[in-house]
Design a protein around this motif. Structure first.
Motif, PDB file in Angstrom:
ATOM      1  N   ALA A   7       0.842  -1.200   0.000  1.00  0.00           N
ATOM      2  CA  ALA A   7       0.000   0.000   0.000  1.00  0.00           C
ATOM      3  C   ALA A   7       0.873   1.244   0.000  1.00  0.00           C
ATOM      4  O   ALA A   7       2.054   1.188   0.375  1.00  0.00           O
ATOM      5  CB  ALA A   7      -0.892   0.019   1.250  1.00  0.00           C
ATOM      6  N   ASP A   8       0.279   2.368  -0.417  1.00  0.00           N
ATOM      7  CA  ASP A   8       0.934   3.667  -0.266  1.00  0.00           C
ATOM      8  C   ASP A   8       2.389   3.660  -0.757  1.00  0.00           C
ATOM      9  O   ASP A   8       3.305   4.037  -0.016  1.00  0.00           O
ATOM     10  CB  ASP A   8       0.807   4.133   1.197  1.00  0.00           C
ATOM     11  CG  ASP A   8      -0.666   4.374   1.567  1.00  0.00           C
ATOM     12  OD1 ASP A   8      -1.231   5.378   1.118  1.00  0.00           O
ATOM     13  OD2 ASP A   8      -1.266   3.514   2.249  1.00  0.00           O
ATOM     14  N   ILE A   9       2.555   3.250  -2.009  1.00  0.00           N
ATOM     15  CA  ILE A   9       3.890   3.242  -2.626  1.00  0.00           C
ATOM     16  C   ILE A   9       4.363   4.686  -2.858  1.00  0.00           C
ATOM     17  O   ILE A   9       5.540   5.001  -2.710  1.00  0.00           O
ATOM     18  CB  ILE A   9       3.868   2.475  -3.967  1.00  0.00           C
ATOM     19  CG1 ILE A   9       3.349   1.040  -3.762  1.00  0.00           C
ATOM     20  CG2 ILE A   9       5.259   2.447  -4.602  1.00  0.00           C
ATOM     21  CD1 ILE A   9       2.927   0.367  -5.067  1.00  0.00           C
ATOM     22  N   GLY A  61      -6.691   4.827  -4.402  1.00  0.00           N
ATOM     23  CA  GLY A  61      -6.600   5.645  -3.198  1.00  0.00           C
ATOM     24  C   GLY A  61      -7.006   7.083  -3.462  1.00  0.00           C
ATOM     25  O   GLY A  61      -7.207   7.490  -4.613  1.00  0.00           O
ATOM     26  N   ASN A  62      -7.103   7.866  -2.383  1.00  0.00           N
ATOM     27  CA  ASN A  62      -7.458   9.285  -2.541  1.00  0.00           C
ATOM     28  C   ASN A  62      -6.446  10.024  -3.406  1.00  0.00           C
ATOM     29  O   ASN A  62      -6.810  10.886  -4.209  1.00  0.00           O
ATOM     30  CB  ASN A  62      -7.596   9.956  -1.165  1.00  0.00           C
ATOM     31  CG  ASN A  62      -6.333   9.852  -0.316  1.00  0.00           C
ATOM     32  OD1 ASN A  62      -5.787   8.754  -0.144  1.00  0.00           O
ATOM     33  ND2 ASN A  62      -5.874  10.964   0.223  1.00  0.00           N
ATOM     34  N   HIS A  63      -5.165   9.687  -3.260  1.00  0.00           N
ATOM     35  CA  HIS A  63      -4.155  10.375  -4.077  1.00  0.00           C
ATOM     36  C   HIS A  63      -4.154   9.880  -5.521  1.00  0.00           C
ATOM     37  O   HIS A  63      -3.724  10.618  -6.422  1.00  0.00           O
ATOM     38  CB  HIS A  63      -2.765  10.231  -3.453  1.00  0.00           C
ATOM     39  CG  HIS A  63      -2.534  11.170  -2.310  1.00  0.00           C
ATOM     40  ND1 HIS A  63      -2.333  12.514  -2.482  1.00  0.00           N
ATOM     41  CD2 HIS A  63      -2.501  10.951  -0.970  1.00  0.00           C
ATOM     42  CE1 HIS A  63      -2.155  13.092  -1.294  1.00  0.00           C
ATOM     43  NE2 HIS A  63      -2.267  12.161  -0.362  1.00  0.00           N
ATOM     44  N   ASP A  64      -4.604   8.656  -5.772  1.00  0.00           N
ATOM     45  CA  ASP A  64      -4.777   8.192  -7.164  1.00  0.00           C
ATOM     46  C   ASP A  64      -5.940   8.956  -7.798  1.00  0.00           C
ATOM     47  O   ASP A  64      -5.845   9.437  -8.928  1.00  0.00           O
ATOM     48  CB  ASP A  64      -5.056   6.688  -7.211  1.00  0.00           C
ATOM     49  CG  ASP A  64      -3.967   5.871  -6.536  1.00  0.00           C
ATOM     50  OD1 ASP A  64      -2.785   6.201  -6.705  1.00  0.00           O
ATOM     51  OD2 ASP A  64      -4.319   4.896  -5.827  1.00  0.00           O
ATOM     52  N   GLY A 154      -5.113   0.716   3.787  1.00  0.00           N
ATOM     53  CA  GLY A 154      -3.858   1.460   3.905  1.00  0.00           C
ATOM     54  C   GLY A 154      -4.160   2.844   4.434  1.00  0.00           C
ATOM     55  O   GLY A 154      -4.886   3.010   5.400  1.00  0.00           O
ATOM     56  N   HIS A 155      -3.582   3.857   3.775  1.00  0.00           N
ATOM     57  CA  HIS A 155      -3.884   5.276   3.968  1.00  0.00           C
ATOM     58  C   HIS A 155      -3.171   5.941   5.144  1.00  0.00           C
ATOM     59  O   HIS A 155      -2.674   7.047   5.005  1.00  0.00           O
ATOM     60  CB  HIS A 155      -5.394   5.500   4.064  1.00  0.00           C
ATOM     61  CG  HIS A 155      -5.803   6.942   4.048  1.00  0.00           C
ATOM     62  ND1 HIS A 155      -5.471   7.790   3.010  1.00  0.00           N
ATOM     63  CD2 HIS A 155      -6.507   7.707   4.933  1.00  0.00           C
ATOM     64  CE1 HIS A 155      -5.959   8.999   3.269  1.00  0.00           C
ATOM     65  NE2 HIS A 155      -6.578   8.971   4.409  1.00  0.00           N
ATOM     66  N   SER A 156      -3.113   5.300   6.321  1.00  0.00           N
ATOM     67  CA  SER A 156      -2.470   5.975   7.464  1.00  0.00           C
ATOM     68  C   SER A 156      -0.952   5.841   7.410  1.00  0.00           C
ATOM     69  O   SER A 156      -0.251   6.547   8.119  1.00  0.00           O
ATOM     70  CB  SER A 156      -2.978   5.394   8.782  1.00  0.00           C
ATOM     71  OG  SER A 156      -2.438   4.102   8.970  1.00  0.00           O
TER      72      SER A 156
HETATM   73 FE   LIG Z   1      -4.202   7.717   1.183  1.00  0.00          FE
END
Ligand SMILES: [Fe+2]
Length: 246
Positions: A7-9, A61-64, A154-156
């Motif tokens: 997650a979160d690469i 994800g939110n950033h995607d 993920g995310h945190s």
């Molecule tokens: Fe995120």
């Protein structure tokens, strides 16, 4: 059933390379990806070139989302350095990602929570911005209607496993490429892994239930910190160098 969750690469292709080598060394072939793969001052394009051929089950994800739902001028600090590195094919791939996914009756995957892509599922903030484990009842409320024994998010960027009172297990594998960040909404806070390593998890179904194993992989984090320095993003420099936000 045994697989790896990443997650979160966040565009850290050297961290992703190191994680993929470690996954292969464990004899694991199946990988799932919980999103936020590209945004940040690093190598979004090289990351996409590494990631897409894996054909890993991937959620957005939110950033995607922030790379595909607004014009460049409206993008944030993390998207602006990464968006120009992404080709039309990379962006199409992001557009095709689901918000959530399942593996049969066993595993549910989302980026942040089932309801939205920008809420910490298992962490909350005190008024003075301290980031800590959320009360169980609040974590369980967000899991309502999710009936799989294993839930991945993920995310945190903080590796964590939380068992719900009915036995369901929520696992956050931590972040492959961004071991800390600070953010000023709703109050200023820092998320800090405390190590600069590339983090992921291995999940194995055993007779006693799902077994999570957290892996912390060393890689050339100082090279990536240098790249962040060239973009003037000092919070990234600090996180990549040490796992802490100075
Ligand atoms: Fe995120």
């Amino acid at each position: 059933m045994r697989f790896a969750a990443i997650a979160d690469i966040h565009g850290n292709h050297l961290a992703l390379e190191a994680v993929l080598a470690d996954v292969r060394a464990q004899g694991i072939e199946q990988i799932v990806n919980l999103g936020d793969s590209f945004s940040g001052p690093l190598e979004a394009g090289l990351t996409a070139d590494l990631l897409m051929p894996l054909n890993a089950l991937t959620v957005r994800g939110n950033h995607d989302r922030a790379l595909i739902d607004r014009p460049f001028e409206a993008m944030g600090d993390w998207e602006k350095p990464s968006y120009p590195q992404l080709s039309a094919a990379h962006l199409d791939w992001i557009r095709g990602l689901p918000e959530a996914a399942r593996i049969g009756d066993e595993v549910f995957l989302c980026h942040a929570t089932p309801q939205d892509d920008n809420t910490y599922w298992t962490e909350t903030l005190s008024a003075d911005g301290i980031f800590h484990l959320k009360p169980l009842a609040e974590i369980e409320a967000l899991a309502e209607g999710i009936d799989t024994p294993l839930i991945l998010c993920g995310h945190s960027h903080i590796p964590r496993a939380v068992q719900l009172s009915d036995g369901r297990l929520i696992v956050n594998p931590g972040s492959v490429g961004c071991p800390g960040f600070d953010y000023d909404v709703p109050v200023y806070h820092k998320a800090q892994a405390g190590t600069p390593f590339a983090s992921y998890a291995i999940l194995e179904k055993t007779v006693r239930g799902w077994q999570p194993s957290f892996r912390q992989v060393r890689y050339d984090n100082h090279a990536m910190a240098e790249l962040a320095r060239r973009h003037g993003m000092m919070d990234w420099v600090s996180a990549l160098s040490s796992g802490w936000i100075a």
